[in-house]
Design an enzyme around this catalytic site. Structure first.
Site, PDB file in Angstrom:
ATOM      1  N   CYS A 128       3.038  -4.689   6.956  1.00  0.00           N
ATOM      2  CA  CYS A 128       2.686  -4.647   5.529  1.00  0.00           C
ATOM      3  C   CYS A 128       3.898  -4.227   4.701  1.00  0.00           C
ATOM      4  CB  CYS A 128       1.515  -3.692   5.302  1.00  0.00           C
ATOM      5  SG  CYS A 128      -0.059  -4.314   5.921  1.00  0.00           S
ATOM      6  N   HIS A 177       0.822  -1.214   0.000  1.00  0.00           N
ATOM      7  CA  HIS A 177       0.000   0.000   0.000  1.00  0.00           C
ATOM      8  C   HIS A 177       0.858   1.266   0.000  1.00  0.00           C
ATOM      9  CE1 HIS A 177       0.884   0.695   4.246  1.00  0.00           C
ATOM     10  NE2 HIS A 177       0.436  -0.515   4.555  1.00  0.00           N
TER      11      HIS A 177
END
Length: 255
Positions: free
Chosen positions: A167, A159
């Site tokens: 992440c 992202h």
């Protein structure tokens, strides 16, 4: 008369299939472009993406992609090819803002680890709090076998926003480009889009270092042995491996 009617029905069926498949092939991109964040990404980055594909001799209507992540080097590579081609070409290298956790797989919730192994894009999220996001299908079959039962966590993604815990964060400008490539590939019918997550570039020196530094850690070393096979094969052919998950959590490569 009966034969004529049968021919007409066959023609009608063919037209329905043609237009049906045509609509399906374009509907994913159309749906994504309903979102302002995706519209902005195309406005900002489409020309660059299309120019790069043309330079590489890849047609946008035949594009297929794969993603390779190297945690230690903080690099995300995007590779692409025409659907009919065998070998991928490297299209982009995006810097990962900062690593989370240590080298090694993710085995439980809240361990701050970025997963390692063989995954795919599980979700396109145009409404992410981090600009745009591509979900990673953690936990995969291997994670469910080897990880902490009923405590594996999830919601791992590539992202924007340049911030994360567990992440793979990249700059907003980078995720805009990556998202476009993946939307175009998915729009061409590519599903799944493979993501391979490595601890580092598994050249001989790095692999020997890992074996020494993590001697006795069978969980890490077994996974890295499997990833090494895929790494070496990729460097030789730039062809995606066909991977099967075994009952012990290891991986079998199908030729």
């Amino acid at each position: 008369m009966k034969n004529k009617n049968l021919k007409n029905l066959a023609l009608l069926g063919g037209l329905l299939l043609l237009f049906g498949f045509g609509y399906a092939s374009f509907s994913f991109k159309s749906d994504q472009l309903k979102h302002a964040s995706v519209q902005k990404a195309y406005q900002d980055k489409e020309k660059k993406v299309m120019a790069n594909l043309a330079k590489q001799g890849i047609r946008v209507e035949g594009l297929q992609v794969t993603i390779r992540v190297y945690k230690e080097e903080s690099e995300l590579e995007l590779w692409g090819k025409n659907k009919e081609d065998s070998n991928y070409k490297r299209l982009e290298v995006f810097h990962i803002c900062f690593p989370s956790g240590n080298l090694g797989p993710k085995r439980r919730k809240y361990d701050l680890q970025v997963p390692e192994g063989f995954y795919h894009v599980s979700k396109f999220n145009p409404n992410s709090s981090y600009h745009l996001a591509l979900g990673v299908n953690y936990p995969n079959v291997s994670d469910r076998i080897l990880g902490e039962k009923n405590n594996l966590g999830g919601s791992i993604a590539i992202h924007g926003g340049c911030v994360t815990v567990g992440c793979i964060p990249i700059k907003d400008s980078f995720i805009s480009e990556l998202y476009i490539y993946c939307v175009e590939a998915r729009n061409n019918g590519q599903n799944p889009i493979a993501i391979t997550l490595f601890p580092c570039r598994l050249n001989e020196a790095n692999y020997a270092r890992l074996q020494t530094n993590y001697e006795g850690d069978s969980d890490r070393l077994n996974l890295w042995e499997d990833l090494k096979i895929a790494y070496d094969n990729w460097n030789e052919k730039a062809v995606l491996p066909k991977v099967e998950f075994m009952k012990n959590g290891r991986h079998k490569f199908i030729k």
